[in-house]
Write a protein that holds these residues in place. Structure first.
Motif, short mmCIF file in Angstrom:
data_model
loop_
_atom_site.label_atom_id
_atom_site.label_comp_id
_atom_site.label_asym_id
_atom_site.label_seq_id
_atom_site.Cartn_x
_atom_site.Cartn_y
_atom_site.Cartn_z
N ARG A 189 3.54 2.97 -5.34
CA ARG A 189 3.32 3.29 -7.06
C ARG A 189 4.23 2.49 -7.83
N ASP A 206 0.61 -1.51 -0.16
CA ASP A 206 -0.22 0.30 0.32
C ASP A 206 0.82 0.74 0.32
N GLY A 207 0.83 1.83 -0.68
CA GLY A 207 1.02 3.46 -0.91
C GLY A 207 2.18 3.49 -1.78
#
Length: 383
Positions: free
Chosen positions: A245, A242-243
């Motif tokens: 890209r 998560d987080g």
């Protein structure tokens, strides 16, 4: 009408368009972070040799970056599009980073810069490779730009297995002041990078890549994947922490990857967004409204040009990018660092002109036609 050469000999008649594509938008991009990997403009008056240091036209080089920023795009600086390792050495890249970062501050433009090991010119140890990365990371961080950890030819040549990649990248990520972008560049862009991450098997290499990210998720803003394999990129981005890209570097499948699916999407860091800058920004602004179909309608027709520019040998795509910049009026000559303007054939360049003109990419189609005619004359193509 203009007579364009055919690959097997002879010519074909082509009628250029008379008006450029009408673009309506301006301002920042919201739903995606989009970087254009920008080319450099050589100094045509410099007395250089193909294997000597590059001489750049700094005014024209920086003006092109302002052009990209004016459309809401970020600039990915000193990457392979800037002929990094193909005409631009580390000394030139360091100066480019400092100048572009200062310009970015002046205009408020997003910028991320490549960090590599290209100051190494021969066999190197892992310690020397880390020190080279460290030197370049310091230059980028001191400039105030975000760092992109580029794949290293020296590391590919020296590493004996995945553990060497884990060691070098682990050290760099621990010392990075801010989150970086990790760059996985496939061998189609640089044959010296074959077997990166310790294996020629892409599934095995992916596991090592993910292990690097998982160990330092707080130091990885994102990954830039340039493997020209849309399915592999989608599978990889679904496994990111998560987080973190995914910035697509796929110049063959970028519309679908940026549009995304029900599980997510890719941001972009693309060489093709050098010639496509204004059109690409316009398409993303359509996507910002939630109109995915409109985004695809705007960007899908550009894929034919991109696939042409990036056809094998893919690493010579820079020639077509600079050629189109000349035709578009962003520079006054078709000269490249290292004489790379000779890396593509006249029929290849002619088709690039026709495809770009058909898309309306040239702000002044008459000027582009005139410049195309002048090139054809040099090659002896009668008009």
């Amino acid at each position: 009408m203009i007579a364009l050469p055919l690959p097997g000999g002879g010519t074909r008649a082509y009628t250029p368009r008379t008006e450029p594509l009408a673009l309506t938008g301006a301002g920042p991009l919201v739903s995606r972070t989009v970087f254009s990997a920008a080319h450099v403009v050589a100094d045509p008056y410099a007395d250089t040799t193909p294997d000597g240091p590059a001489a750049l036209d700094w005014d024209a080089t920086l003006a092109f970056r302002r052009h990209l920023w004016s459309h809401g795009l970020g600039v990915a600086e000193a990457m392979d599009t800037a002929q990094r390792g193909m005409g631009l050495d580390w000394a030139g890249a360091a100066e480019l980073i400092r100048r572009s970062a200062a310009e970015a501050k002046a205009v408020g433009g997003p910028i991320a810069c490549g960090v590599g090991t290209d100051q190494l010119t021969g066999p190197a140890t892992l310690t020397e490779i880390h020190a080279a990365y460290e030197e370049q990371l310091a230059v980028v961080e001191e400039s105030g730009a975000q760092a992109i950890l580029m794949a290293s030819r020296a590391l590919a040549a020296t590493a004996t297995g995945p553990e060497d990649y884990l060691e070098v990248y682990g050290q760099l990520l621990r010392q990075a002041a801010e989150p970086v972008i990790l760059h996985w560049l496939g061998p189609m862009f640089d044959p010296a990078l074959a077997g990166y991450w310790g294996s020629a098997d892409l599934d095995a290499a992916t596991e090592v890549f993910l292990e690097v990210i998982a160990a330092h998720p707080d130091k990885v803003d994102g990954i830039k994947v340039s493997l020209l394999d849309a399915g592999r990129e989608v599978a990889l981005r679904r496994r990111l922490p998560d987080g973190v890209r995914c910035y697509t570097g796929d110049d063959f499948h970028y519309p679908e990857l940026i549009a995304g699916d029900t599980h997510g999407f890719s941001h972009a860091l693309l060489g093709i967004f050098d010639p496509l800058g204004p059109l690409a920004a316009e398409a993303v602004r359509v996507l910002d409204t939630g109109d995915t179909a409109g985004f695809r309608a705007a960007l899908d027709p550009t894929v034919e040009l991109s696939r042409h520019l990036f056809e094998t040998p893919t690493r010579f795509y820079k020639t077509g990018v600079v050629f189109l910049a000349w035709l578009a009026g962003h520079q006054e000559h078709f000269t490249m660092a290292g004489g790379l303007q000779s890396a593509r054939s006249l029929p290849h360049l002619a088709q690039a002109y026709e495809l770009a003109d058909g898309l309306g990419l040239f702000p002044d189609p008459a000027r582009a036609e005139s410049r195309m005619r002048s090139l054809l004359t040099v090659y002896g193509v009668a008009q």
